[in-house]
Enzyme design. Structure first.
Site, PDB file in Angstrom:
ATOM      1  N   PRO A 121      10.300   8.167   3.149  1.00  0.00           N
ATOM      2  CA  PRO A 121       9.343   7.067   2.926  1.00  0.00           C
ATOM      3  C   PRO A 121       8.648   6.625   4.201  1.00  0.00           C
ATOM      4  CG  PRO A 121      11.323   6.690   1.665  1.00  0.00           C
ATOM      5  CD  PRO A 121      11.601   7.900   2.529  1.00  0.00           C
ATOM      6  N   CYS A 122       7.343   6.373   4.068  1.00  0.00           N
ATOM      7  CA  CYS A 122       6.517   6.142   5.256  1.00  0.00           C
ATOM      8  C   CYS A 122       6.110   4.684   5.419  1.00  0.00           C
ATOM      9  CB  CYS A 122       5.267   7.005   5.175  1.00  0.00           C
ATOM     10  SG  CYS A 122       4.212   6.603   3.760  1.00  0.00           S
ATOM     11  N   ASN A 123       6.562   3.802   4.535  1.00  0.00           N
ATOM     12  CA  ASN A 123       6.067   2.423   4.550  1.00  0.00           C
ATOM     13  C   ASN A 123       6.112   1.799   5.943  1.00  0.00           C
ATOM     14  OD1 ASN A 123       7.399   3.318   2.118  1.00  0.00           O
ATOM     15  ND2 ASN A 123       6.746   1.400   1.200  1.00  0.00           N
ATOM     16  N   ASP A 124       7.173   2.062   6.686  1.00  0.00           N
ATOM     17  CA  ASP A 124       7.321   1.412   7.984  1.00  0.00           C
ATOM     18  C   ASP A 124       6.752   2.221   9.141  1.00  0.00           C
ATOM     19  OD1 ASP A 124       8.523  -0.968   7.083  1.00  0.00           O
ATOM     20  OD2 ASP A 124      10.415   0.067   6.813  1.00  0.00           O
ATOM     21  N   PHE A 125       6.110   3.358   8.833  1.00  0.00           N
ATOM     22  CA  PHE A 125       5.469   4.134   9.877  1.00  0.00           C
ATOM     23  C   PHE A 125       3.955   4.223   9.686  1.00  0.00           C
ATOM     24  CE2 PHE A 125       9.784   6.181   9.782  1.00  0.00           C
ATOM     25  CZ  PHE A 125      10.218   5.626  10.975  1.00  0.00           C
TER      26      PHE A 125
END
Length: 349
Positions: A82-86
């Protein structure tokens, strides 16, 4: 040779479909072994399209509470963590966010199953999260798991995908094999004459009347009126819109709001998040794109059925990896192991 593929954070199957359709002409194949995702609609989509005869091999569970040791042997691992925080669009919390450390479960699976190779995918913004420390740590942990890695920023529109989508993809080969098999980034040169415009993707061939996930969105009269002032390639803030139809948004003016596609260029990035105004808009018709049109921009075939509500499907399509782009990379991996040379270029980040 058949490579059994395991997948974490599998999404609706963009990577898997790219893997299953990879063909280098010598009979080598990538076959599904098992997969995991935490969203039930997404899992249903994956099963329906990738492994309809083996639904028990796809596990719907939060990876943080999932027993990774219960899965079968694999030759390859894929994880689009998951990329939400990147993401550049998000707050870029990196390791401090809820999703940041999830890549560690991919590393854990590498240590448990020791596959011959892996493919990990994330957004381009991962490079700058936590002042670049997050990316360095991720690469360090992958190497420490026993892999020789080739990270690269892939601009999928340069590979014939009708969408500007920039993703960091890390290909790793197990150290004991890495001397003999050295993965190289496939060249963009063979795709330079491909028509990757959004018009070609959506109109050629026409979407069949009975295509799944192709319900026309309903637009309010006000939205239609606003769109009438927005030209192809413009958005709600760059167009000359009358005062009464203008959006009064405090803070940053996000360029994707009511942005119409330019039919003569690749689409801008398909996303799954965001509310009204972020659903991607047709260049000439006063409406948002249908989910099937969005799926075409992600290079899914028209018979690829997405399960769940219209909104759930929109999210699934937005978080997928373009299957055609994935297939190009998987074919390069297959050629690497088959000893078949292919046009390549320098990796760059």
């Amino acid at each position: 040779m058949k490579y059994r593929l395991g997948e974490l954070f599998c999404g609706p199957g963009g990577l898997a479909y790219g893997a299953m359709t990879a063909d280098i002409g010598n009979g080598d194949k990538i076959v599904h072994a098992w997969a995991n995702d935490f969203d039930q609609d997404t899992v249903d989509t994956y099963i329906h399209n990738i492994c309809p005869d083996a639904p028990e091999t796809v596990y719907c569970a939060d990876v943080r509470k999932f027993d990774l040791t219960q899965l079968g042997p694999i030759d390859a691992l894929a994880f689009g963590f998951p990329c939400n925080d990147f993401s550049v669009v998000g707050e870029q919390k990196g390791f401090d966010g809820e999703y940041g450390p999830l890549y560690t479960y991919g590393v854990k699976a590498l240590k448990i199953y020791k596959p011959k190779w892996f493919l990990a995918e994330n957004v381009g913004g991962i490079k700058s999260a936590n002042e670049g420390k997050a990316f360095k740590k991720i690469l360090h942990d992958m190497k420490a798991a026993g892999y020789t890695i080739v990270p690269n920023l892939y601009k999928f529109e340069e590979y014939g995908v009708p969408q500007a989508r920039h993703r960091v993809i890390i290909v790793g080969i197990r150290n004991d094999l890495a001397d003999k098999y050295q993965y190289k980034v496939p060249s963009t040169e063979p795709y330079k004459d491909v028509d990757n415009t959004s018009r070609n993707a959506i109109e050629n061939p026409p979407i069949p009347a009975n295509a799944p996930n192709n319900e026309m969105p309903r637009q309010t009269k006000r939205v239609k009126e606003r769109l009438s002032y927005i030209k192809p390639g413009q958005n709600a803030f760059t167009a000359d819109i009358p005062e009464e139809l203008q959006l009064h948004v405090k803070g940053a003016k996000i360029s994707q709001i009511y942005r119409r596609l330019d039919p003569n260029k690749p689409a801008y990035t398909v996303t799954g998040s965001g509310g009204g105004g972020t659903h991607m808009y047709h260049w000439s018709e006063p409406r948002a794109l249908t989910n099937r049109e969005r799926a075409r921009l992600q290079t899914f075939p028209d018979d690829y059925v997405f399960m769940g509500s219209k909104e759930s499907v929109r999210k699934q399509i937005g978080m997928a990896v373009p299957s055609r782009g994935a297939r190009i990379i998987f074919e390069a991996i297959l050629k690497t192991f088959a000893g078949i040379d292919y046009p390549s270029q320098e990796a760059h980040l």
